[in-house]
Each structure stands twice: as structure tokens, then as C-alpha cells.
Design an enzyme around this catalytic site. Structure first.
Site, mmCIF file in Angstrom:
data_model
loop_
_atom_site.group_PDB
_atom_site.id
_atom_site.type_symbol
_atom_site.label_atom_id
_atom_site.label_comp_id
_atom_site.label_asym_id
_atom_site.label_seq_id
_atom_site.Cartn_x
_atom_site.Cartn_y
_atom_site.Cartn_z
ATOM 1 N N GLU A 93 0.779 -1.232 0.000
ATOM 2 C CA GLU A 93 0.000 0.000 0.000
ATOM 3 C C GLU A 93 0.813 1.286 0.000
ATOM 4 O O GLU A 93 0.312 2.331 -0.416
ATOM 5 C CB GLU A 93 -0.941 -0.006 1.221
ATOM 6 C CG GLU A 93 -2.014 -1.063 1.164
ATOM 7 C CD GLU A 93 -2.924 -0.911 -0.052
ATOM 8 O OE1 GLU A 93 -3.403 0.208 -0.298
ATOM 9 O OE2 GLU A 93 -3.119 -1.909 -0.774
ATOM 10 N N SER A 368 -51.169 -31.480 10.814
ATOM 11 C CA SER A 368 -51.687 -32.421 11.813
ATOM 12 C C SER A 368 -50.842 -32.517 13.066
ATOM 13 O O SER A 368 -51.279 -33.113 14.055
ATOM 14 C CB SER A 368 -51.836 -33.812 11.176
ATOM 15 O OG SER A 368 -50.652 -34.172 10.478
#
Length: 673
Positions: A93, A368
Site C-alpha cells: 500500500e 396435523s
């Protein structure tokens, strides 16, 4: 006479020199003083100012970290950062970081030339200091004004702080992509989230991989591995050229593949971790700084069994139904009834594909599997498991229309006991019971035992037409297993003193229904496992030690199964996210996932027996008629049925043997008189 113009008095040469020096000094130092003063408006984070973090454990095993500030960030001093991390970042960088004053003139000139040719701000020349200024104080929009402010702030930071302090802040604050929906800032957090290790343990190739991702973290860490490897190797080669590493280290580092980065790395049970995060956010005071450790309720062994069961179950369904490939979803949750502690939780087939938790958030019709709650409400009002119900054609007026419920087999079976109606999951008897009670009473009981979603009090409620979550349904069955006492589900464990400092409030247990009614339902559901829709549980040897119920919704859209022992309740849902038909029943789709999970739990810790509570008696009855069986009243199908004391039905048979014996006893009684 010529007029003479006035002349300025001559100053000594020493005074002129001093004046020049003062003016020059002012030109240099006044801006510096102004810059230095303004620089106090921009302060770097103090060391250890990472985002607050909650580390979760299952026993001694870490299972994940929660960041209440919704960002992953921790702080490690520069002195503890590996040299390879520092060198890789500087190479990647800002190679002149240690020598420039916050702005790299050479890089600026190069970038300005490119930008002028393109007529836009395309290429940056940001130093580490400028990137830090942008991360901490500015937005990411590419504009000339932002670039100017970024440069000004960088100069101010360089005036106020040392290079080491700036680099430390950068390494702990630089954005390194997303982990799911959590943004990751800094190398310490990235090392933990993406590599599962402490930053101090990073290898040089891993340091270069992360450093190479700074410019485009999400693409480099989760995108093309070829691009990420090319970028990493370029950084390693530059490190060799700068003398930071030798040729042998370069060779070994570049020979390694770039790491594979699954989004749920470092989290043993990502759906469970998300659940605990939501629970803590809801119940605990917010953590504003620092780090704490929280003990969870997770059973890692059971969790792994649940995850494997979902993978295998979904795979088998899609193998049998290729048209559903990639679409079938399943969820599992296991809860300890006595405490409400969640032992396992799987919210879908793959957290990588979808973090949506179907166990806790998806509302679906239970079908159910809701029927036991109807009979539970009726048991509270005097119905018994041996009571006879009518399974005959029924027409119900609802919402101005006539509704005629049908059984799944399309047949009617005449008078049936409650046991038979539940074991065979008959629809018509359940609707009749709900109508006799009143749907509102069923709603009240369902809410009391753990259903939190609104339930519509209509006749079809008995067949599970109101939507619920798997967590609610499993918790409700847990109330049955816990003798009618409801425990609120939790993922946070209590400590030895019976409290948990992490939680400000955990709702207490509540008596939802009587222990007698809860046991009678459980006793019926044991029959479901032996003879009814849960009989396939025999494949895992569970038919004699568990109680449970299948659930299948209208049109075979959703498949459910919840089964339990006195020590553990496990719920399973299977279906499609879009609600289209799965085409399978609960017994076919959900029970095969439930079986291996419960089998793992039973093998790990043999369950306790189902024991009748005080107030319940067991009596021998005929399974088909519900009538008592005795020396006089025989039966070809005898079962032990559970009744409240005082509710066992009286004998009604009139056999020749009984008549003869009664006659002899009457004769002796008369003789003695």
C-alpha cells in the site's frame, strides 16, 4: 532648483537580515502552528478501542463471536503484530511510508498524470496515512473535495502522531471486507474471521494474502482465487526485492495455495450463534466496549449430528425427486424440556447459501402436528384417552361457506377412541373435539404451552391452519415433556449459582397445563411411535423410548416431526422456501432427519422413563373400544391407558362367566344369611 525626492532612511544591514529571517520563519512556522492546532480536531482511536465483542463458548470450545456494534474489530498493539504483516502492508500500500510526511509526492504526480489524461479521478495515490484518514473521518465517494480533505487530514495526523502510532491504527482499522452481513475491520479481526487464528500466528503467505486484499477485499477474499494468488505472489516478490525475505522463504510461500474462506469460518453453529446474538440483544444490556465471554447451551456433538442429518436428509429427498434439486430446505432444533436450553439448532441446508434461520423465523402451517394440543385442551375439560369420538361425515359452516373435513385416507371409521384418532392422525374427530370445546379454548391452551404466533380461532385450527415456527412447536412439545411446565427457550447457559450475568432478564417457568393432562397426551404419543404415523422410528430403535407426532400440511407443502424423551425434544421441519408442495408427508421427509439426531442423544445419554405423575392411574382397556379389560371382560388388543384418578370407565361387559360367578356368590351370600 531641483527638488529632491525624500529618501527612506537606511537600516543597518544586520536589521535587514533579521527581518528577512523573521518573515521566512513566519512563512514556515505559522502554517505549521495552524496545522498543528487544527490537527487536534482529528484523533486516532485509543489502543484497545476495538468494537465490543462477545465470545461464545460451548463448554471450553469457542463457537463464535458476536459484535454488538455490528462490526468485527479487535485491537492488537503494533509491537505484537508479526513483522511479516507490517512489511506486506507497507509493500502493498505505501512503500515510502516511513519517509514521506503523509503525502507521497511521486505517487501524486503519477496519479495526477493518469487522471488528467482520463479527465476524471480514476487513479488514487493515497498513502497509508491518507487511507486511515478516509477510513476514520470521511466517506468513500471519489470526488476532488474528498481527496483534498483526505490529504489535509493526513498531514495533520503526521504532525500530531508518530509513524508507528499511525501504522498501528491503520492495521487495526483498515476495512477488509464482509463476513456474511458483518463488516470486518483490521488485521486481527480478519485473521480470526477468515483464517480462524490469532493475528500473531499468521504465516507470511497469509499476511501477504490479506495485505493484497486491502484494495478490493470482498473480491480478493471471496472471489477469484487465481486473482488473489497473483496479487499475493506479487507482494511476496516485492518483499524479496526489498530484502524483507530471502529466496527460500519466497519459494515456500508462493508454493502454497491461497486460503479458502467460507463465510461461517470460526463459528461451529452459525445459525445458533445468530440466535444467541438476537437473544442477547433482546434481553441483555448493550455492551458498549470491551470483551466478555458467554457460556451457551449448545451440545457440540448433537449439533454436528443435526447438521449431518439435514445434509443427508435433504440429499436423499432430492435424489428421489430430482425436480427439487437445490430447493429443499430443512431445519432442526433440540431443546432440553426441564430448562428450555437449546442443545442444537440448524436453520437451513447451508448457512453459506442462506443465513435465513428457518427454525426460528419461518412461519409455516403445522398441519396435523397441531392435533395433540386440541386433545390436550379437551383433557383439561374432562375428556379421556378412552373416550369415543365420531369419525363420520361432518359439515361445518365457516365464513358463510360449508366446510367438510376429510381424513387423509379418504375414509370414515365410525366411532373411534381418542387414542386411535391421534395415532392414525384422523382429521374429523379432531375437528369435532375443537368444535365442542370452542376454538378459543384451543387457542388459549396452545399459547400457554409455547405457541406465540397469533392463532385464528376457526374450526380448521384443529388441523393446523395457523402459521407457527419450528421453535414454537418444539417448545410446546417440550412443555408436554416437562409435565405441563413451560420453559422459555434459551441459548445462554446459567452459571453454577443458577444465574447468568449476561442476561438481564429470563422469563421464569410457568405452569401451562396440568401434569395429568400432559402425561396423558404423552402416553398417547408413545402409541404414535409404536403403531401410528411415527412407527418408522423403529429403524433407529426409538419406538419404545420416545413420544412424538408427525405433521403434514394441506397439499403436502410442509413436513414436520417432533419427538421427545423426558430429557430432550427434537423438532424437524422440511419444505421449500417458496411454499410450493414438497410432495412428502412428515413421516417420509422429516422423521428420517429426526431419527439420527435423537439416536445420537439417546446413545450419548440414555433417557429417563416416562413416569406417571401423582393423580394419574394406568388401567387396562381394549384399544378399539376403550372399555376396561378384566377377568370378566376380555379383549384381543389390550393396552395400558392413562386416566385421571376417578375417571377410569366402569366395566360394562356381561359375559357368561361373570354371570355364573355372580350367581354362585349370590347363593353363598343367601346361604350365610
Amino acid at each position: 532648483m531641483r527638488r529632491l525626492l525624500p529618501r527612506w532612511p537606511r537600516r543597518p544591514s544586520g536589521d535587514r537580515l533579521a527581518l528577512v529571517v523573521i518573515i521566512a520563519a513566519a512563512a514556515v512556522f505559522v502554517p505549521l502552528l495552524v496545522l498543528g492546532g487544527v490537527s487536534w480536531l482529528y484523533s486516532l482511536p485509543e489502543p484497545n478501542e476495538g468494537a465490543p465483542a462477545i465470545h461464545l463458548f460451548a463448554g471450553t470450545q469457542p463457537i463464535g463471536t458476536i459484535y454488538p456494534a455490528h462490526r468485527a474489530q479487535s485491537w492488537v498493539p503494533l509491537a505484537k503484530m508479526p513483522r511479516s504483516v507490517v512489511d506486506a502492508v507497507v509493500i502493498a500500500e505505501d512503500r515510502r511510508f516511513w519517509t514521506h510526511a503523509g503525502v507521497d509526492a511521486l505517487a501524486v504526480t503519477r496519479a495526477a498524470h493518469v487522471n488528467f489524461k482520463r479527465g476524471e479521478l480514476h487513479q488514487g495515490a493515497s498513502t497509508i496515512t491518507q487511507q486511515l484518514a478516509r477510513t476514520l473521518f470521511l466517506d468513500t465517494n471519489r470526488t476532488w473535495s474528498r481527496k483534498f480533505r483526505e490529504t489535509a487530514i493526513a498531514l495533520m495526523l503526521e504532525v500530531r502522531y508518530s509513524k508507528s502510532r499511525i501504522l498501528e491504527a491503520y492495521l487495526n482499522s483498515v476495512y477488509l471486507g464482509q463476513d456474511g452481513d458483518v463488516p470486518v475491520y483490521g488485521f486481527p479481526a480478519a485473521a480470526r474471521r477468515f483464517l480462524g487464528k490469532d493475528v500473531t500466528a499468521l504465516e507470511i503467505d497469509e499476511a501477504a494474502w490479506l495485505a493484497g486484499a486491502i484494495r478490493a477485499p470482498n473480491r480478493m477474499l471471496a472471489g477469484s482465487r487465481l486473482e488473489a494468488q497473483r496479487r499475493r505472489d506479487d507482494i511476496l516478490l516485492a518483499m524479496r526485492e526489498q530484502g524483507f525475505i530471502d529466496a527460500e522463504i519466497l519459494r515456500k510461500a508462493t508454493s502454497k495455495p491461497v486460503p479458502s474462506r467460507p463465510p461461517d469460518l470460526g463459528r461451529t453453529a452459525p445459525y445458533f450463534v445468530d440466535f444467541v446474538a438476537a437473544e442477547l440483544a433482546r434481553r441483555a444490556p448493550p455492551l458498549t466496549s470491551g470483551e466478555i465471554s458467554v457460556q451457551t447451551t449448545l451440545d457440540v456433538t448433537l449439533q454436528r449430528a443435526a447438521e449431518a442429518a439435514v445434509r443427508n436428509g435433504v440429499s436423499q429427498i432430492e435424489k428421489a425427486r430430482p425436480q427439487l434439486a437445490g430447493r429443499v430446505q430443512a431445519a432442526v432444533i433440540a431443546i432440553e424440556p426441564a430448562s428450555g436450553e437449546i442443545r442444537a439448532l440448524v436453520g437451513g441446508r447451508s448457512y453459506v447459501e442462506s443465513s435465513y434461520n428457518r427454525a426460528t423465523r419461518a412461519s409455516r402451517q403445522p398441519g396435523s402436528i397441531f392435533k395433540p394440543f386440541v386433545y390436550l385442551a379437551a383433557f383439561e375439560r374432562g375428556l379421556t384417552p378412552a373416550s369415543l369420538l365420531s369419525d363420520e361425515p361432518l359439515s361445518v359452516q365457516a365464513a358463510g361457506r360449508s366446510w367438510e373435513p376429510k381424513n387423509m385416507d379418504g375414509q370414515f371409521h365410525g366411532p373411534v377412541t381418542v387414542r386411535r384418532a391421534l395415532e392414525q392422525s384422523l382429521n374429523v374427530p379432531a375437528v369435532r373435539v375443537a368444535l365442542d370445546l370452542g376454538p378459543d379454548r384451543v387457542v388459549n391452551v396452545a399459547h400457554a404451552i409455547g405457541i406465540e404466533h397469533p392463532l385464528t380461532p376457526v374450526p380448521s385450527l384443529a388441523l393446523g391452519t395457523s402459521e407457527v415456527t419450528l421453535l414454537e412447536m418444539t417448545s410446546a412439545f417440550g412443555t408436554l415433556a416437562n409435565s405441563g411446565v413451560r420453559m422459555v427457550p434459551t441459548g445462554v447457559a446459567v452459571d453454577a449459582s443458577g444465574t447468568t450475568p449476561a442476561l438481564a432478564y429470563l422469563p421464569p417457568s410457568t405452569r401451562a397445563v396440568s401434569a395429568e393432562s400432559a402425561f396423558m397426551i404423552t402416553h398417547l404419543l408413545r402409541g404414535v411411535m409404536r403403531r401410528g404415523t411415527g412407527a418408522r422410528s423403529a429403524a433407529w430403535g426409538l419406538q419404545d423410548v420416545t413420544a412424538g407426532k408427525t405433521g403434514t400440511t394441506d397439499g403436502l407443502r410442509d413436513a414436520w416431526f417432533v419427538g421427545y424423551t423426558p430429557d430432550l425434544v427434537v423438532g424437524v421441519w422440511v419444505g421449500l422456501d417458496d411454499g410450493s408442495p414438497l410432495g412428502l408427508t412428515g413421516s417420509q421427509a422429516a422423521l428420517p432427519i429426526w431419527g439420527p439426531v435423537m439416536q445420537t442423544a439417546v446413545r450419548k445419554s440414555p433417557p429417563a422413563d416416562f413416569t406417571p405423575p401423582p393423580g394419574v392411574v394406568l388401567a387396562r382397556v381394549d384399544r378399539a373400544t376403550g372399555k376396561p379389560v378384566s377377568l370378566w371382560c376380555g379383549s384381543d388388543d389390550v393396552i395400558q391407558e392413562a386416566f385421571r384418578e376417578g375417571s377410569v370407565p366402569a366395566e360394562e361387559c356381561d359375559s357368561p362367566v361373570r354371570s355364573g360367578v355372580t350367581a354362585v356368590l349370590d347363593w353363598f351370600q343367601r346361604l350365610l344369611k
